[in-house]
Scaffold this motif. Structure first.
Motif, PDB file in Angstrom:
ATOM      1  N   LYS A  94       0.838  -1.204   0.000  1.00  0.00           N
ATOM      2  CA  LYS A  94       0.000   0.000   0.000  1.00  0.00           C
ATOM      3  C   LYS A  94       0.872   1.253   0.000  1.00  0.00           C
ATOM      4  CE  LYS A  94      -3.977   1.880  -0.138  1.00  0.00           C
ATOM      5  NZ  LYS A  94      -4.814   1.700  -1.324  1.00  0.00           N
ATOM      6  N   VAL A  95       1.954   1.235   0.774  1.00  0.00           N
ATOM      7  CA  VAL A  95       2.892   2.375   0.770  1.00  0.00           C
ATOM      8  C   VAL A  95       3.449   2.567  -0.641  1.00  0.00           C
ATOM      9  CG1 VAL A  95       5.127   3.197   1.618  1.00  0.00           C
ATOM     10  CG2 VAL A  95       3.468   2.211   3.223  1.00  0.00           C
ATOM     11  N   ARG A  96       3.805   1.482  -1.282  1.00  0.00           N
ATOM     12  CA  ARG A  96       4.328   1.562  -2.656  1.00  0.00           C
ATOM     13  C   ARG A  96       3.296   2.233  -3.568  1.00  0.00           C
ATOM     14  NH1 ARG A  96       5.820  -3.407  -3.139  1.00  0.00           N
ATOM     15  NH2 ARG A  96       8.063  -3.092  -3.060  1.00  0.00           N
ATOM     16  N   ASP A  97       2.040   1.833  -3.442  1.00  0.00           N
ATOM     17  CA  ASP A  97       0.985   2.418  -4.274  1.00  0.00           C
ATOM     18  C   ASP A  97       0.853   3.921  -4.040  1.00  0.00           C
ATOM     19  OD1 ASP A  97       0.408  -0.079  -5.319  1.00  0.00           O
ATOM     20  OD2 ASP A  97      -1.368  -0.389  -4.060  1.00  0.00           O
ATOM     21  N   ILE A  98       0.830   4.330  -2.777  1.00  0.00           N
ATOM     22  CA  ILE A  98       0.606   5.763  -2.531  1.00  0.00           C
ATOM     23  C   ILE A  98       1.834   6.603  -2.851  1.00  0.00           C
ATOM     24  CG2 ILE A  98      -1.242   5.375  -0.862  1.00  0.00           C
ATOM     25  CD1 ILE A  98       0.685   6.188   1.362  1.00  0.00           C
ATOM     26  N   LEU A  99       3.026   6.023  -2.787  1.00  0.00           N
ATOM     27  CA  LEU A  99       4.221   6.795  -3.147  1.00  0.00           C
ATOM     28  C   LEU A  99       4.277   7.110  -4.639  1.00  0.00           C
ATOM     29  CD1 LEU A  99       7.004   5.266  -0.894  1.00  0.00           C
ATOM     30  CD2 LEU A  99       6.081   7.591  -0.812  1.00  0.00           C
ATOM     31  N   LYS A 100       3.509   6.414  -5.422  1.00  0.00           N
ATOM     32  CA  LYS A 100       3.461   6.685  -6.859  1.00  0.00           C
ATOM     33  C   LYS A 100       2.568   7.877  -7.183  1.00  0.00           C
ATOM     34  CE  LYS A 100       4.570   1.934  -7.995  1.00  0.00           C
ATOM     35  NZ  LYS A 100       4.088   0.654  -8.530  1.00  0.00           N
ATOM     36  N   GLU A 101       1.825   8.357  -6.189  1.00  0.00           N
ATOM     37  CA  GLU A 101       0.988   9.548  -6.369  1.00  0.00           C
ATOM     38  C   GLU A 101       1.882  10.779  -6.537  1.00  0.00           C
ATOM     39  OE1 GLU A 101      -2.264   9.911  -6.552  1.00  0.00           O
ATOM     40  OE2 GLU A 101      -2.870   7.872  -6.026  1.00  0.00           O
ATOM     41  N   LYS A 102       1.389  11.752  -7.216  1.00  0.00           N
ATOM     42  CA  LYS A 102       2.133  13.012  -7.386  1.00  0.00           C
ATOM     43  C   LYS A 102       1.654  14.075  -6.402  1.00  0.00           C
ATOM     44  CE  LYS A 102       4.283  11.312 -10.911  1.00  0.00           C
ATOM     45  NZ  LYS A 102       5.327  10.404 -10.536  1.00  0.00           N
ATOM     46  N   ASP A 103       0.505  13.851  -5.803  1.00  0.00           N
ATOM     47  CA  ASP A 103      -0.127  14.817  -4.916  1.00  0.00           C
ATOM     48  C   ASP A 103       0.209  14.490  -3.455  1.00  0.00           C
ATOM     49  OD1 ASP A 103      -1.836  16.449  -3.477  1.00  0.00           O
ATOM     50  OD2 ASP A 103      -3.642  15.871  -4.574  1.00  0.00           O
ATOM     51  N   VAL A 104       0.892  15.401  -2.790  1.00  0.00           N
ATOM     52  CA  VAL A 104       1.303  15.194  -1.397  1.00  0.00           C
ATOM     53  C   VAL A 104       0.095  14.936  -0.497  1.00  0.00           C
ATOM     54  CG1 VAL A 104       2.423  16.277   0.603  1.00  0.00           C
ATOM     55  CG2 VAL A 104       3.412  16.541  -1.667  1.00  0.00           C
ATOM     56  N   ALA A 105      -0.998  15.625  -0.746  1.00  0.00           N
ATOM     57  CA  ALA A 105      -2.199  15.430   0.080  1.00  0.00           C
ATOM     58  C   ALA A 105      -2.712  13.998  -0.023  1.00  0.00           C
ATOM     59  CB  ALA A 105      -3.290  16.416  -0.332  1.00  0.00           C
ATOM     60  N   LYS A 106      -2.640  13.416  -1.201  1.00  0.00           N
ATOM     61  CA  LYS A 106      -3.067  12.019  -1.366  1.00  0.00           C
ATOM     62  C   LYS A 106      -2.112  11.073  -0.639  1.00  0.00           C
ATOM     63  CE  LYS A 106      -5.558  12.475  -5.710  1.00  0.00           C
ATOM     64  NZ  LYS A 106      -5.630  12.093  -7.115  1.00  0.00           N
ATOM     65  N   ILE A 107      -0.824  11.363  -0.710  1.00  0.00           N
ATOM     66  CA  ILE A 107       0.163  10.525  -0.015  1.00  0.00           C
ATOM     67  C   ILE A 107      -0.035  10.631   1.489  1.00  0.00           C
ATOM     68  CG2 ILE A 107       2.627  10.197   0.452  1.00  0.00           C
ATOM     69  CD1 ILE A 107       3.137  11.189  -2.437  1.00  0.00           C
ATOM     70  N   ASN A 108      -0.312  11.811   1.973  1.00  0.00           N
ATOM     71  CA  ASN A 108      -0.450  12.047   3.415  1.00  0.00           C
ATOM     72  C   ASN A 108      -1.829  11.724   3.967  1.00  0.00           C
ATOM     73  OD1 ASN A 108       2.107  12.786   4.233  1.00  0.00           O
ATOM     74  ND2 ASN A 108       1.834  14.890   3.545  1.00  0.00           N
ATOM     75  N   ASN A 109      -2.733  11.255   3.145  1.00  0.00           N
ATOM     76  CA  ASN A 109      -4.069  10.899   3.610  1.00  0.00           C
ATOM     77  C   ASN A 109      -3.960   9.737   4.596  1.00  0.00           C
ATOM     78  OD1 ASN A 109      -6.681  10.090   4.015  1.00  0.00           O
ATOM     79  ND2 ASN A 109      -7.208   9.967   1.844  1.00  0.00           N
ATOM     80  N   ALA A 110      -4.156  10.029   5.868  1.00  0.00           N
ATOM     81  CA  ALA A 110      -4.005   9.026   6.926  1.00  0.00           C
ATOM     82  C   ALA A 110      -4.986   7.867   6.772  1.00  0.00           C
ATOM     83  CB  ALA A 110      -4.157   9.681   8.295  1.00  0.00           C
ATOM     84  N   GLU A 111      -6.121   8.129   6.155  1.00  0.00           N
ATOM     85  CA  GLU A 111      -7.132   7.082   5.980  1.00  0.00           C
ATOM     86  C   GLU A 111      -6.618   5.929   5.124  1.00  0.00           C
ATOM     87  OE1 GLU A 111     -10.357   6.666   7.241  1.00  0.00           O
ATOM     88  OE2 GLU A 111      -9.588   8.182   8.596  1.00  0.00           O
ATOM     89  N   VAL A 112      -5.747   6.250   4.185  1.00  0.00           N
ATOM     90  CA  VAL A 112      -5.246   5.248   3.247  1.00  0.00           C
ATOM     91  C   VAL A 112      -4.477   4.135   3.966  1.00  0.00           C
ATOM     92  CG1 VAL A 112      -3.716   4.902   1.269  1.00  0.00           C
ATOM     93  CG2 VAL A 112      -5.159   6.914   1.362  1.00  0.00           C
ATOM     94  N   LEU A 113      -3.746   4.494   5.011  1.00  0.00           N
ATOM     95  CA  LEU A 113      -2.934   3.507   5.736  1.00  0.00           C
ATOM     96  C   LEU A 113      -3.526   3.112   7.081  1.00  0.00           C
ATOM     97  CD1 LEU A 113       0.672   4.847   5.009  1.00  0.00           C
ATOM     98  CD2 LEU A 113      -0.522   2.946   3.908  1.00  0.00           C
ATOM     99  N   LYS A 114      -4.692   3.657   7.402  1.00  0.00           N
ATOM    100  CA  LYS A 114      -5.291   3.448   8.724  1.00  0.00           C
ATOM    101  C   LYS A 114      -5.458   1.975   9.074  1.00  0.00           C
ATOM    102  CE  LYS A 114      -9.678   4.000   9.550  1.00  0.00           C
ATOM    103  NZ  LYS A 114     -11.021   4.547   9.674  1.00  0.00           N
ATOM    104  N   ASP A 115      -5.994   1.186   8.174  1.00  0.00           N
ATOM    105  CA  ASP A 115      -6.219  -0.234   8.463  1.00  0.00           C
ATOM    106  C   ASP A 115      -4.904  -0.979   8.666  1.00  0.00           C
ATOM    107  OD1 ASP A 115      -8.951   0.119   8.355  1.00  0.00           O
ATOM    108  OD2 ASP A 115      -9.128  -0.577   6.277  1.00  0.00           O
ATOM    109  N   HIS A 116      -3.898  -0.632   7.881  1.00  0.00           N
ATOM    110  CA  HIS A 116      -2.594  -1.287   8.018  1.00  0.00           C
ATOM    111  C   HIS A 116      -1.944  -0.900   9.352  1.00  0.00           C
ATOM    112  CE1 HIS A 116      -2.759  -2.910   3.998  1.00  0.00           C
ATOM    113  NE2 HIS A 116      -3.097  -1.712   3.557  1.00  0.00           N
ATOM    114  N   LEU A 117      -2.075   0.359   9.714  1.00  0.00           N
ATOM    115  CA  LEU A 117      -1.530   0.823  10.991  1.00  0.00           C
ATOM    116  C   LEU A 117      -2.237   0.131  12.152  1.00  0.00           C
ATOM    117  CD1 LEU A 117       0.411   2.654  12.506  1.00  0.00           C
ATOM    118  CD2 LEU A 117      -1.281   4.478  12.343  1.00  0.00           C
TER     119      LEU A 117
END
Length: 126
Positions: free
Chosen positions: A93-116
């Motif tokens: 999932k980290v790999r997927d979000i690091l491919k984003e160009k938008d910092v806000a999308k990368i920093n969206n805490a919801e994206v990694l919430k379940d993994h955390l």
């Protein structure tokens, strides 16, 4: 994304490939210390870089997983299929979000919430 953040994302993607390699080695030989150290160091590097360049959600996830592998290093936990699976899924999932160009999308805490949440639960169970 500024140039430093972009460089971190590129470097982290390379590190994630190294992490995958270390995890596969660890999965086939859970007692091996070299891949364990590689996995730990790679997570430590990702954690530090993520926090330095403003990707706190990635840094926090890496921190929790790094803590789990440190417990393995100390002999307080063991490598298991569950730990390997949790790590692979989280960093995919980290790999997927690091491919984003938008910092806000990368920093969206919801994206990694379940993994955390899974990492924290795993840590509490140790």
């Amino acid at each position: 994304m500024d140039s430093n953040q972009k460089r971190f994302a590129e470097d982290a993607l390379d590190l994630l490939n190294e992490l995958d390699e270390g995890l596969m080695q660890l999965e086939s030989n859970p007692q091996a210390t070299a891949p364990l150290e590689q996995v730990f160091r790679t997570m430590h590097t990702i954690k530090g870089g993520a926090n330095m360049f403003g990707f706190e959600n990635i840094g926090e996830l890496a921190h929790q997983l790094e803590t789990l592998y440190d417990l393995v290093r100390q002999g307080k936990a063991q490598v298991s299929d569950g730990l390997i699976s949790l790590t692979l899924q989280a960093f995919d999932k980290v790999r997927d979000i690091l491919k984003e160009k938008d910092v806000a999308k990368i920093n969206n805490a919801e994206v990694l919430k379940d993994h955390l949440k899974s990492a924290v639960s795993f840590l509490k169970a140790v």
